[in-house]
Design a protein around this motif. Structure first.
Motif, PDB file in Angstrom:
ATOM      1  N   GLY A 236       0.822  -1.215   0.000  1.00 35.83           N
ATOM      2  CA  GLY A 236       0.000   0.000   0.000  1.00 35.83           C
ATOM      3  C   GLY A 236       0.852   1.258   0.000  1.00 35.83           C
ATOM      4  N   CYS A 237       1.927   1.243   0.808  1.00 36.63           N
ATOM      5  CA  CYS A 237       2.823   2.401   0.845  1.00 36.63           C
ATOM      6  C   CYS A 237       3.512   2.586  -0.502  1.00 36.63           C
ATOM      7  N   LEU A 238       3.949   1.495  -1.113  1.00 37.33           N
ATOM      8  CA  LEU A 238       4.605   1.591  -2.421  1.00 37.33           C
ATOM      9  C   LEU A 238       3.630   2.103  -3.482  1.00 37.33           C
ATOM     10  N   ASN A 239       2.396   1.658  -3.436  1.00 33.02           N
ATOM     11  CA  ASN A 239       1.390   2.139  -4.392  1.00 33.02           C
ATOM     12  C   ASN A 239       1.138   3.632  -4.215  1.00 33.02           C
ATOM     13  N   LYS A 240       1.050   4.094  -2.977  1.00 32.00           N
ATOM     14  CA  LYS A 240       0.852   5.518  -2.714  1.00 32.00           C
ATOM     15  C   LYS A 240       2.034   6.327  -3.234  1.00 32.00           C
ATOM     16  N   LEU A 241       3.249   5.820  -2.983  1.00 39.81           N
ATOM     17  CA  LEU A 241       4.456   6.509  -3.456  1.00 39.81           C
ATOM     18  C   LEU A 241       4.486   6.553  -4.979  1.00 39.81           C
ATOM     19  N   CYS A 242       4.163   5.463  -5.630  1.00 39.74           N
ATOM     20  CA  CYS A 242       4.127   5.421  -7.098  1.00 39.74           C
ATOM     21  C   CYS A 242       3.079   6.380  -7.650  1.00 39.74           C
ATOM     22  N   ASN A 243       1.930   6.461  -7.003  1.00 40.65           N
ATOM     23  CA  ASN A 243       0.892   7.396  -7.448  1.00 40.65           C
ATOM     24  C   ASN A 243       1.347   8.844  -7.318  1.00 40.65           C
ATOM     25  N   LYS A 244       2.042   9.169  -6.223  1.00 37.27           N
ATOM     26  CA  LYS A 244       2.548  10.532  -6.035  1.00 37.27           C
ATOM     27  C   LYS A 244       3.595  10.874  -7.088  1.00 37.27           C
ATOM     28  N   VAL A 245       4.461   9.895  -7.405  1.00 40.61           N
ATOM     29  CA  VAL A 245       5.485  10.118  -8.426  1.00 40.61           C
ATOM     30  C   VAL A 245       4.839  10.326  -9.786  1.00 40.61           C
ATOM     31  N   LYS A 246       3.793   9.567 -10.086  1.00 39.14           N
ATOM     32  CA  LYS A 246       3.109   9.698 -11.376  1.00 39.14           C
ATOM     33  C   LYS A 246       2.394  11.037 -11.491  1.00 39.14           C
ATOM     34  N   ARG A 247       1.844  11.523 -10.385  1.00 40.69           N
ATOM     35  CA  ARG A 247       1.112  12.792 -10.412  1.00 40.69           C
ATOM     36  C   ARG A 247       2.046  13.994 -10.476  1.00 40.69           C
TER      37      ARG A 247
ATOM     38  N   PRO B 123       5.807  14.290 -11.401  1.00 42.08           N
ATOM     39  CA  PRO B 123       7.149  13.834 -11.765  1.00 42.08           C
ATOM     40  C   PRO B 123       8.202  14.937 -11.687  1.00 42.08           C
ATOM     41  N   LYS B 124       7.809  16.175 -11.909  1.00 39.71           N
ATOM     42  CA  LYS B 124       8.777  17.278 -11.840  1.00 39.71           C
ATOM     43  C   LYS B 124       9.266  17.482 -10.414  1.00 39.71           C
ATOM     44  N   ASN B 125       8.352  17.411  -9.461  1.00 29.92           N
ATOM     45  CA  ASN B 125       8.745  17.593  -8.063  1.00 29.92           C
ATOM     46  C   ASN B 125       9.696  16.490  -7.613  1.00 29.92           C
ATOM     47  N   VAL B 126       9.439  15.284  -8.043  1.00 34.70           N
ATOM     48  CA  VAL B 126      10.298  14.163  -7.670  1.00 34.70           C
ATOM     49  C   VAL B 126      11.671  14.339  -8.302  1.00 34.70           C
ATOM     50  N   LEU B 127      11.709  14.765  -9.556  1.00 35.58           N
ATOM     51  CA  LEU B 127      12.979  14.985 -10.238  1.00 35.58           C
ATOM     52  C   LEU B 127      13.784  16.081  -9.547  1.00 35.58           C
ATOM     53  N   ILE B 128      13.124  17.163  -9.159  1.00 35.97           N
ATOM     54  CA  ILE B 128      13.808  18.249  -8.453  1.00 35.97           C
ATOM     55  C   ILE B 128      14.354  17.749  -7.122  1.00 35.97           C
ATOM     56  N   PHE B 129      13.564  16.968  -6.407  1.00 32.97           N
ATOM     57  CA  PHE B 129      14.023  16.428  -5.131  1.00 32.97           C
ATOM     58  C   PHE B 129      15.255  15.544  -5.320  1.00 32.97           C
ATOM     59  N   ILE B 130      15.248  14.703  -6.333  1.00 33.25           N
ATOM     60  CA  ILE B 130      16.381  13.799  -6.588  1.00 33.25           C
ATOM     61  C   ILE B 130      17.629  14.601  -6.936  1.00 33.25           C
ATOM     62  N   VAL B 131      17.489  15.613  -7.782  1.00 38.30           N
ATOM     63  CA  VAL B 131      18.645  16.431  -8.168  1.00 38.30           C
ATOM     64  C   VAL B 131      19.210  17.167  -6.966  1.00 38.30           C
ATOM     65  N   VAL B 132      18.357  17.758  -6.148  1.00 35.14           N
ATOM     66  CA  VAL B 132      18.823  18.462  -4.946  1.00 35.14           C
ATOM     67  C   VAL B 132      19.512  17.493  -3.995  1.00 35.14           C
ATOM     68  N   PHE B 133      18.956  16.315  -3.840  1.00 37.98           N
ATOM     69  CA  PHE B 133      19.562  15.305  -2.962  1.00 37.98           C
ATOM     70  C   PHE B 133      20.944  14.906  -3.461  1.00 37.98           C
ATOM     71  N   ILE B 134      21.082  14.676  -4.753  1.00 32.49           N
ATOM     72  CA  ILE B 134      22.385  14.280  -5.321  1.00 32.49           C
ATOM     73  C   ILE B 134      23.398  15.407  -5.165  1.00 32.49           C
ATOM     74  N   VAL B 135      22.984  16.640  -5.424  1.00 28.54           N
ATOM     75  CA  VAL B 135      23.898  17.781  -5.275  1.00 28.54           C
ATOM     76  C   VAL B 135      24.328  17.924  -3.817  1.00 28.54           C
ATOM     77  N   LEU B 136      23.416  17.752  -2.906  1.00 28.40           N
ATOM     78  CA  LEU B 136      23.756  17.837  -1.483  1.00 28.40           C
ATOM     79  C   LEU B 136      24.747  16.750  -1.091  1.00 28.40           C
ATOM     80  N   ILE B 137      24.525  15.537  -1.543  1.00 27.22           N
ATOM     81  CA  ILE B 137      25.451  14.431  -1.240  1.00 27.22           C
ATOM     82  C   ILE B 137      26.843  14.722  -1.812  1.00 27.22           C
ATOM     83  N   LEU B 138      26.890  15.196  -3.057  1.00 26.66           N
ATOM     84  CA  LEU B 138      28.181  15.524  -3.671  1.00 26.66           C
ATOM     85  C   LEU B 138      28.869  16.668  -2.939  1.00 26.66           C
ATOM     86  N   PHE B 139      28.101  17.669  -2.532  1.00 28.99           N
ATOM     87  CA  PHE B 139      28.665  18.802  -1.798  1.00 28.99           C
ATOM     88  C   PHE B 139      29.274  18.338  -0.482  1.00 28.99           C
ATOM     89  N   LEU B 140      28.541  17.510   0.243  1.00 24.88           N
ATOM     90  CA  LEU B 140      29.040  17.034   1.532  1.00 24.88           C
ATOM     91  C   LEU B 140      30.193  16.062   1.368  1.00 24.88           C
TER      92      LEU B 140
END
Length: 112
Positions: free
Chosen positions: A7-18, A20-37
Motif C-alpha cells: 500500500g505504501c509503495l502504491n501511494k508513493l508510485c501514485n505521487k510520483v506519477k502525479r 514527476p517534476k517535483n520528484v525529479l527536483i528532489f532527486i537532483v537536490v539530494f544528489i547535489v547535497l550528497i556531492l557537496f558534503l
C-alpha cells in the motif's frame, strides 16, 4: 511483502506519477547535497566563500533575463496592438466606402 508495504509503495508510485517534476527536483537536490558534503572538507567555509557568491550571481543573471524577456513581451504586445488597430481601420474604411457606393441609401434620405 505484506499488504501494508504494498500500500505504501502504491501511494508513493501514485505521487510520483502525479508530480514527476517535483520528484525529479528532489532527486537532483539530494544528489547535489550528497556531492557537496562528500567533496568538501570545511562545509561552512566552502558555503560562504563559494556557494553564496555563486547563488548571488545566478540571481542577478535571472533578474537580467527576466527584464530582457519582459521587454521582448512588451514589444510584441505593442506590435500586436498596432496590427489590431490597423485592421480595425481597414474594416472601418471598407464599411464607409461600401456605404458611399450604395446610392439607395442617399435616395431614401433625400426623399424624406
Amino acid at each position: 511483502m505484506n499488504n501494508k508495504e504494498t500500500g505504501c509503495l502504491n501511494k508513493l508510485c501514485n505521487k510520483v506519477k502525479r508530480n514527476p517534476k517535483n520528484v525529479l527536483i528532489f532527486i537532483v537536490v539530494f544528489i547535489v547535497l550528497i556531492l557537496f558534503l562528500t567533496f568538501t572538507d570545511d562545509y561552512s567555509e566552502t558555503f560562504t566563500n563559494n556557494v553564496i557568491p555563486e547563488l548571488v550571481g545566478v540571481a542577478i543573471e535571472l533578474v537580467l533575463i527576466m527584464i530582457a524577456l519582459d521587454l521582448i513581451v512588451q514589444k510584441q504586445e505593442k506590435e500586436k496592438n498596432k496590427k489590431l488597430e490597423q485592421r480595425a481601420r481597414e474594416y472601418l474604411r471598407f464599411i464607409i466606402v461600401n456605404l458611399l457606393k450604395n446610392k439607395s441609401i442617399f435616395e431614401k434620405s433625400s426623399r424624406n
